[in-house]
Design a protein around this motif. Structure first.
Motif, PDB file in Angstrom:
ATOM      1  N   THR A 111      43.095   7.594  21.406  1.00 16.31           N
ATOM      2  CA  THR A 111      43.260   6.142  21.549  1.00 16.31           C
ATOM      3  C   THR A 111      43.630   5.512  20.211  1.00 16.31           C
ATOM      4  N   GLY A 112      42.993   5.983  19.143  1.00 17.19           N
ATOM      5  CA  GLY A 112      43.297   5.456  17.815  1.00 17.19           C
ATOM      6  C   GLY A 112      44.742   5.669  17.429  1.00 17.19           C
ATOM      7  N   THR A 113      45.273   6.866  17.668  1.00 16.61           N
ATOM      8  CA  THR A 113      46.673   7.141  17.341  1.00 16.61           C
ATOM      9  C   THR A 113      47.605   6.336  18.227  1.00 16.61           C
ATOM     10  N   ASP A 114      47.253   6.175  19.492  1.00 19.28           N
ATOM     11  CA  ASP A 114      48.075   5.356  20.382  1.00 19.28           C
ATOM     12  C   ASP A 114      48.153   3.922  19.879  1.00 19.28           C
ATOM     13  N   ASN A 115      47.040   3.388  19.412  1.00 18.31           N
ATOM     14  CA  ASN A 115      47.034   2.029  18.873  1.00 18.31           C
ATOM     15  C   ASN A 115      47.857   1.923  17.595  1.00 18.31           C
ATOM     16  N   VAL A 116      47.751   2.929  16.728  1.00 19.40           N
ATOM     17  CA  VAL A 116      48.566   2.934  15.512  1.00 19.40           C
ATOM     18  C   VAL A 116      50.043   3.044  15.882  1.00 19.40           C
ATOM     19  N   ASN A 117      50.372   3.899  16.839  1.00 18.19           N
ATOM     20  CA  ASN A 117      51.760   4.041  17.294  1.00 18.19           C
ATOM     21  C   ASN A 117      52.338   2.701  17.747  1.00 18.19           C
ATOM     22  N   ARG A 118      51.568   1.985  18.558  1.00 17.58           N
ATOM     23  CA  ARG A 118      52.033   0.688  19.075  1.00 17.58           C
ATOM     24  C   ARG A 118      52.268  -0.301  17.932  1.00 17.58           C
ATOM     25  N   PHE A 119      51.362  -0.268  16.952  1.00 16.24           N
ATOM     26  CA  PHE A 119      51.534  -1.161  15.809  1.00 16.24           C
ATOM     27  C   PHE A 119      52.767  -0.773  15.010  1.00 16.24           C
ATOM     28  N   VAL A 120      52.949   0.519  14.809  1.00 13.54           N
ATOM     29  CA  VAL A 120      54.113   1.018  14.069  1.00 13.54           C
ATOM     30  C   VAL A 120      55.416   0.575  14.739  1.00 13.54           C
ATOM     31  N   GLN A 121      55.443   0.615  16.056  1.00  8.64           N
ATOM     32  CA  GLN A 121      56.650   0.221  16.783  1.00  8.64           C
ATOM     33  C   GLN A 121      56.998  -1.252  16.592  1.00  8.64           C
ATOM     34  N   SER A 122      56.023  -2.043  16.141  1.00  6.90           N
ATOM     35  CA  SER A 122      56.273  -3.478  15.943  1.00  6.90           C
ATOM     36  C   SER A 122      56.730  -3.812  14.525  1.00  6.90           C
ATOM     37  N   LEU A 123      56.753  -2.818  13.640  1.00  8.44           N
ATOM     38  CA  LEU A 123      57.121  -3.070  12.245  1.00  8.44           C
ATOM     39  C   LEU A 123      58.632  -3.255  12.120  1.00  8.44           C
ATOM     40  N   THR A 124      59.035  -4.294  11.436  1.00 10.68           N
ATOM     41  CA  THR A 124      60.455  -4.649  11.395  1.00 10.68           C
ATOM     42  C   THR A 124      61.237  -3.960  10.285  1.00 10.68           C
ATOM     43  N   ASN A 125      60.533  -3.436   9.267  1.00  8.31           N
ATOM     44  CA  ASN A 125      61.219  -2.806   8.131  1.00  8.31           C
ATOM     45  C   ASN A 125      60.728  -1.385   7.865  1.00  8.31           C
ATOM     46  N   LEU A 126      60.301  -0.703   8.917  1.00  4.80           N
ATOM     47  CA  LEU A 126      59.755   0.638   8.760  1.00  4.80           C
ATOM     48  C   LEU A 126      60.828   1.648   8.374  1.00  4.80           C
ATOM     49  N   LYS A 127      60.537   2.435   7.348  1.00  3.16           N
ATOM     50  CA  LYS A 127      61.426   3.530   6.941  1.00  3.16           C
ATOM     51  C   LYS A 127      60.934   4.882   7.465  1.00  3.16           C
ATOM     52  N   ARG A 128      59.607   5.091   7.461  1.00  2.98           N
ATOM     53  CA  ARG A 128      59.082   6.365   7.934  1.00  2.98           C
ATOM     54  C   ARG A 128      57.619   6.215   8.366  1.00  2.98           C
ATOM     55  N   TYR A 129      57.289   6.882   9.455  1.00  4.32           N
ATOM     56  CA  TYR A 129      55.919   6.981   9.955  1.00  4.32           C
ATOM     57  C   TYR A 129      55.486   8.430   9.773  1.00  4.32           C
ATOM     58  N   ILE A 130      54.460   8.664   8.944  1.00  2.00           N
ATOM     59  CA  ILE A 130      54.002  10.012   8.660  1.00  2.00           C
ATOM     60  C   ILE A 130      52.649  10.197   9.325  1.00  2.00           C
ATOM     61  N   LYS A 179      42.591  -2.430  20.059  1.00  2.72           N
ATOM     62  CA  LYS A 179      43.978  -2.895  20.206  1.00  2.72           C
ATOM     63  C   LYS A 179      44.341  -3.784  19.029  1.00  2.72           C
ATOM     64  N   GLY A 180      45.569  -3.620  18.553  1.00  6.74           N
ATOM     65  CA  GLY A 180      46.002  -4.400  17.406  1.00  6.74           C
ATOM     66  C   GLY A 180      45.296  -4.007  16.126  1.00  6.74           C
ATOM     67  N   LEU A 181      44.562  -2.883  16.175  1.00  3.94           N
ATOM     68  CA  LEU A 181      43.822  -2.341  15.021  1.00  3.94           C
ATOM     69  C   LEU A 181      42.738  -3.302  14.528  1.00  3.94           C
ATOM     70  N   ASN A 182      42.419  -4.280  15.369  1.00  6.60           N
ATOM     71  CA  ASN A 182      41.389  -5.278  15.064  1.00  6.60           C
ATOM     72  C   ASN A 182      41.733  -6.123  13.844  1.00  6.60           C
ATOM     73  N   LEU A 183      43.041  -6.286  13.606  1.00  3.81           N
ATOM     74  CA  LEU A 183      43.501  -7.141  12.514  1.00  3.81           C
ATOM     75  C   LEU A 183      43.592  -8.586  12.965  1.00  3.81           C
ATOM     76  N   THR A 184      43.507  -9.500  12.017  1.00  2.00           N
ATOM     77  CA  THR A 184      43.746 -10.902  12.352  1.00  2.00           C
ATOM     78  C   THR A 184      45.247 -11.096  12.602  1.00  2.00           C
ATOM     79  N   PHE A 185      45.598 -12.198  13.231  1.00  2.00           N
ATOM     80  CA  PHE A 185      47.010 -12.476  13.499  1.00  2.00           C
ATOM     81  C   PHE A 185      47.798 -12.531  12.193  1.00  2.00           C
ATOM     82  N   GLU A 186      47.236 -13.185  11.185  1.00  2.00           N
ATOM     83  CA  GLU A 186      47.927 -13.336   9.904  1.00  2.00           C
ATOM     84  C   GLU A 186      48.114 -11.987   9.205  1.00  2.00           C
TER      85      GLU A 186
END
Length: 353
Positions: free
Chosen positions: A103-122, A62-69
């Motif tokens: 599961t990996g794609t679902d997690n990426v999808n969720r992260f993508v949905q949180s991006l504020t300046n997204l132009k395209r998801y490929i 979840k969260g792609l295992n990234l840090t908060f920052e």
């Protein structure tokens, strides 16, 4: 400056995609989500690349295992996401395929949905989400109640459906056929897919060479450079918004003909007799035979696939911008020469069990 986020680096297509993006958009920023197991390799490959930043992460978490920052920075700056990370092994166990591909794609999808300046998801899918369907497969089709040949296909189908169901996200789905090396240099990272033919022929080069059955099935091969050029074209095209595209050969050869071309190029002679595919499949049921010929049993299914992949929508968009799929006969020599030069390279060989 805008940021491109890529998953799947340092995989073959992700690496080629990064190179092409950097050439076309020199002043932009590139964020690479890299699995910890590949981090040192990725670090060495990017040490001299400007505007490239590595983010150790894991799409199965979840969260792609990234840090908060890290996550906050990417949310604010990412304009394009290219999701290539997946398990592509045709013999992959179900649990691993579901964890990475679904599961990996679902997690990426969720992260993508949180991006504020997204132009395209490929999203990189595969033409073989069609599973065991036969006949003409269209680009605007996905779920036809099909069954699947392996867990790779079934999990990529499930993952693509997750992407197609996204709301509030501008996406483009890429469905490649069987990807081979660069059409001009022959370069590839792994000898799988059609390279199993070369490995098989290498083993029997001093024998009379057989055809593997009399099937008239089409074998859909596409070179990596076409996939990259077409993907970048579609990623910037308004005609490609929220649509799926077959990046397949619009004029594929029959499996038997493709096999003959490879055989002539590699061994300098034509096949002279025909062996039963049932016998070959039976033989490859034994691990000792698979290891001897270095061929996965699952690969046979793609040489007798009777599906035809309609790529008319992709062709319509791409030809307006001068992007065309090259003819296999025009680059088979480059593929075979690269194989000859690197066939002893253990890093390029698939571990067949």
């Amino acid at each position: 400056m805008q940021t491109y986020l890529l998953t799947g680096y340092p995989g073959f297509l992700a690496s080629r995609l990064l190179e092409e993006l950097m050439e076309r958009h020199e002043g932009d920023h590139y964020a690479l989500l890299v699995h910890p197991s590949q981090f040192e390799k990725a670090k060495k490959l990017t040490v001299n690349k400007r505007n490239v930043e590595l983010f150790p992460g894991d799409i199965t978490k979840k969260g792609l295992n990234l840090t908060f920052e890290q996550a906050e920075w990417l949310r604010e700056n990412t304009a394009y996401v290219f999701h290539l990370a997946a398990v592509y092994d045709l013999a992959v166990p179900k649990q691993i395929a579901e964890a990475v591909n679904v599961t990996g794609t679902d997690n990426v999808n969720r992260f993508v949905q949180s991006l504020t300046n997204l132009k395209r998801y490929i999203y990189f899918s595969t033409a073989y989400v069609s599973g065991q369907r036969t006949g003409l497969i269209k680009e605007d089709e996905l779920d036809a109640g099909q069954t699947f040949k392996n867990h790779y296909e079934s999990t990529k189908f499930a993952a693509e459906r997750l992407v197609a169901e996204l709301t509030g996200v501008t996406y483009t789905i890429i469905r490649p056929g069987v990807v081979v090396g660069h059409s001009l240099t022959g370069e590839t990272i792994k000898f799988d897919g059609p390279y199993f033919i070369m490995r098989f022929l290498d083993r029997i080069r001093y024998m009379p060479i057989p055809y593997l059955g009399k099937s008239e099935a089409l074998f859909n091969v596409v070179p990596a450079d076409y996939i990259i050029n077409a993907t970048l074209c579609l990623s910037e095209s308004e005609e490609a918004v929220n649509r799926a595209f077959h990046l397949t050969d619009p004029s594929p050869y029959e499996s038997r003909e493709l096999y003959r071309m490879i055989c002539e190029e590699l061994l300098g002679k034509k096949p002279s007799w025909t062996i039963s595919p049932a016998f070959v499949e039976f033989a490859l049921s034994f691990s000792a035979i698979r290891r001897l010929f270095k061929v996965e049993k699952e690969a046979l299914e793609y040489f007798r696939c009777t599906s035809q992949y309609d790529a008319s929508q992709a062709k319509e968009v791409l030809e307006k911008r001068g992007v065309r799929c090259p003819d296999f006969k025009d680059y088979v020599a480059n593929l075979v020469q690269y194989y000859k030069n690197h066939r002893m390279d253990s890093e390029k060989l698939i571990n067949v069990k």
